[in-house]
Design a protein around this motif. Structure first.
Motif, PDB file in Angstrom:
ATOM      1  N   THR A 232      46.837  52.406  29.909  1.00  0.00           N
ATOM      2  CA  THR A 232      46.817  51.801  28.798  1.00  0.00           C
ATOM      3  C   THR A 232      48.454  52.329  28.700  1.00  0.00           C
ATOM      4  O   THR A 232      48.881  52.752  29.466  1.00  0.00           O
ATOM      5  CB  THR A 232      46.228  52.318  27.538  1.00  0.00           C
ATOM      6  OG1 THR A 232      46.417  54.105  28.393  1.00  0.00           O
ATOM      7  CG2 THR A 232      45.114  52.281  28.109  1.00  0.00           C
ATOM      8  N   ILE A 244      44.622  52.928  23.513  1.00  0.00           N
ATOM      9  CA  ILE A 244      42.570  51.533  24.016  1.00  0.00           C
ATOM     10  C   ILE A 244      42.268  51.149  23.165  1.00  0.00           C
ATOM     11  O   ILE A 244      42.593  49.448  23.854  1.00  0.00           O
ATOM     12  CB  ILE A 244      41.575  53.398  24.337  1.00  0.00           C
ATOM     13  CG1 ILE A 244      42.602  54.236  25.544  1.00  0.00           C
ATOM     14  CG2 ILE A 244      40.572  51.841  25.235  1.00  0.00           C
ATOM     15  CD1 ILE A 244      41.299  55.681  25.222  1.00  0.00           C
ATOM     16  N   TRP A 248      42.329  46.517  24.313  1.00  0.00           N
ATOM     17  CA  TRP A 248      40.767  45.959  24.662  1.00  0.00           C
ATOM     18  C   TRP A 248      41.399  44.898  24.440  1.00  0.00           C
ATOM     19  O   TRP A 248      41.088  43.695  24.671  1.00  0.00           O
ATOM     20  CB  TRP A 248      40.353  46.279  23.887  1.00  0.00           C
ATOM     21  CG  TRP A 248      39.114  47.526  24.838  1.00  0.00           C
ATOM     22  CD1 TRP A 248      39.029  49.147  25.029  1.00  0.00           C
ATOM     23  CD2 TRP A 248      38.567  47.151  25.977  1.00  0.00           C
ATOM     24  NE1 TRP A 248      38.904  49.559  26.082  1.00  0.00           N
ATOM     25  CE2 TRP A 248      38.013  48.271  27.255  1.00  0.00           C
ATOM     26  CE3 TRP A 248      37.882  46.147  26.831  1.00  0.00           C
ATOM     27  CZ2 TRP A 248      37.258  48.185  27.619  1.00  0.00           C
ATOM     28  CZ3 TRP A 248      36.807  45.495  28.374  1.00  0.00           C
ATOM     29  CH2 TRP A 248      36.312  46.962  28.567  1.00  0.00           C
ATOM     30  N   GLU A 270      35.651  51.922  32.129  1.00  0.00           N
ATOM     31  CA  GLU A 270      37.254  52.340  31.469  1.00  0.00           C
ATOM     32  C   GLU A 270      37.544  53.730  32.905  1.00  0.00           C
ATOM     33  O   GLU A 270      36.718  54.767  32.881  1.00  0.00           O
ATOM     34  CB  GLU A 270      37.582  53.564  30.310  1.00  0.00           C
ATOM     35  CG  GLU A 270      37.156  51.880  29.072  1.00  0.00           C
ATOM     36  CD  GLU A 270      37.427  52.566  27.579  1.00  0.00           C
ATOM     37  OE1 GLU A 270      37.589  51.503  26.845  1.00  0.00           O
ATOM     38  OE2 GLU A 270      36.913  53.318  27.941  1.00  0.00           O
ATOM     39  N   ILE A 286      42.419  50.127  32.236  1.00  0.00           N
ATOM     40  CA  ILE A 286      40.747  49.443  32.203  1.00  0.00           C
ATOM     41  C   ILE A 286      40.107  47.933  33.344  1.00  0.00           C
ATOM     42  O   ILE A 286      41.325  47.758  32.973  1.00  0.00           O
ATOM     43  CB  ILE A 286      40.619  48.701  30.431  1.00  0.00           C
ATOM     44  CG1 ILE A 286      41.284  49.847  29.739  1.00  0.00           C
ATOM     45  CG2 ILE A 286      39.860  47.816  30.380  1.00  0.00           C
ATOM     46  CD1 ILE A 286      41.747  49.254  27.828  1.00  0.00           C
TER      47      ILE A 286
END
Length: 297
Positions: A232, A244, A248, A270, A286
């Motif tokens: 991230t 975050i 995604w 994560e 991630i």
């Protein structure tokens, strides 16, 4: 592969077949995706799970027909895809707060009305680039705390942050026996049920194979897989959660459509380590299991 075209194709199919029973596997086949990959891409692009979307479209059509026609409630229920009037009545009241008959008698159309989603291709033409690293992670084993939740109506977006707050506030990480990597915690999504949207979320740490889980905890094993690992953007404490969430979103609306990969399996996680400590320049990883696309259009 043009992801917008693939998802729009299924949106059109849903609209033409609202009265029919539909499964996620069936819709994924129309989109030329694996079921789990289709579920994740649909949710990222449309903004809700596919089964949530179908349910809301059916109930919206029912609300409109209750208002604009004199058709029998049972006829409307069957023609918008409900097999039984009782299940239709329950679903309708949950969304609109009143029974179908009460809604009709109110003489006004109101409540949440979900129109057909129409995707604008321009919205999904890449922005910033975020290149993952590819890692083959050997089989691993964790002990941790389990939460059962679902993505219907965004329930997981409420449940999981509360679960983390409980975990951190009560220092539950200190109770995990013999972790292989201290202060490295995994937030794992697994055991996804495509029809109900239910899945299991586990906060835990890696342990040796066969380690016994204390009472109140779970032990789970995961196979060796290749992962695309996204880090991230660095953020401060206040913006960490949004960084975050945006990562995604990027993965499924930007990176996957431009890559040669698709999601492989029903586990993703994560990883939180020492980079998450402090209040500035916070980041985490991630892990998305991936495989090369088959080349089918």
């Amino acid at each position: 592969m043009d992801y917008v075209v693939c998802i729009q194709r299924t949106l059109d199919y849903i609209e033409e077949n609202l009265q029919e029973q539909m499964t996620l596997e069936q819709l994924a086949k129309i989109a030329c995706f694996s079921p789990f990959h289709y579920h994740r891409v649909f949710q990222a692009i449309v903004g809700e799970s596919v089964m949530d979307y179908i349910r809301k479209r059916r109930l919206t059509c029912a609300a409109e027909r209750l208002f604009y026609t004199d058709e029998k409630v049972i006829t409307i229920a069957i023609e918008v895809g409900f097999q039984y009037q009782e299940s239709f009545n329950r679903a309708f009241k949950k969304i609109y707060g009143v029974s179908p008959r009460q809604y009709r008698n109110a003489k006004r159309i109101s409540g949440p009305l979900r129109g057909k989603a129409c995707l604008d291709k321009k919205l999904w033409l890449g922005g910033h680039k975020m290149e993952p690293k590819f890692v083959t992670k050997p089989a691993f084993h964790i002990i941790g705390y389990e939460l059962k939740t679902k993505n219907a109506d965004g329930q997981n977006n409420k449940d999981i942050p509360e679960f983390w707050q409980h975990y951190l506030k009560n220092k539950l990480g200190c109770t995990i026996p013999n972790p292989l990597h201290k202060h490295v915690e995994l937030g794992i999504c697994t055991e996804f049920n495509p029809e109900t949207g239910e899945f299991v979320y586990v906060i835990g740490m890696e342990v040796e194979k066969g380690t016994k889980a204390p009472e109140g905890m779970v032990y789970k094993s995961f196979p060796e897989l290749e992962y695309a690992v996204f880090t991230t953007p660095k953020a401060n404490e206040e913006s960490f959660t949004s960084s975050i969430q945006s990562t995604w979103n990027y993965i499924f609306t930007e990176w996957f459509p431009q890559s040669d990969y698709e999601h492989n399996g029903v586990v993703e996680f994560e990883l939180y380590d020492e980079r998450c400590h402090g209040t500035e320049n916070i980041e985490m990883d991630i892990y998305i299991p991936v495989k090369k696309r088959s080349g089918e259009e």
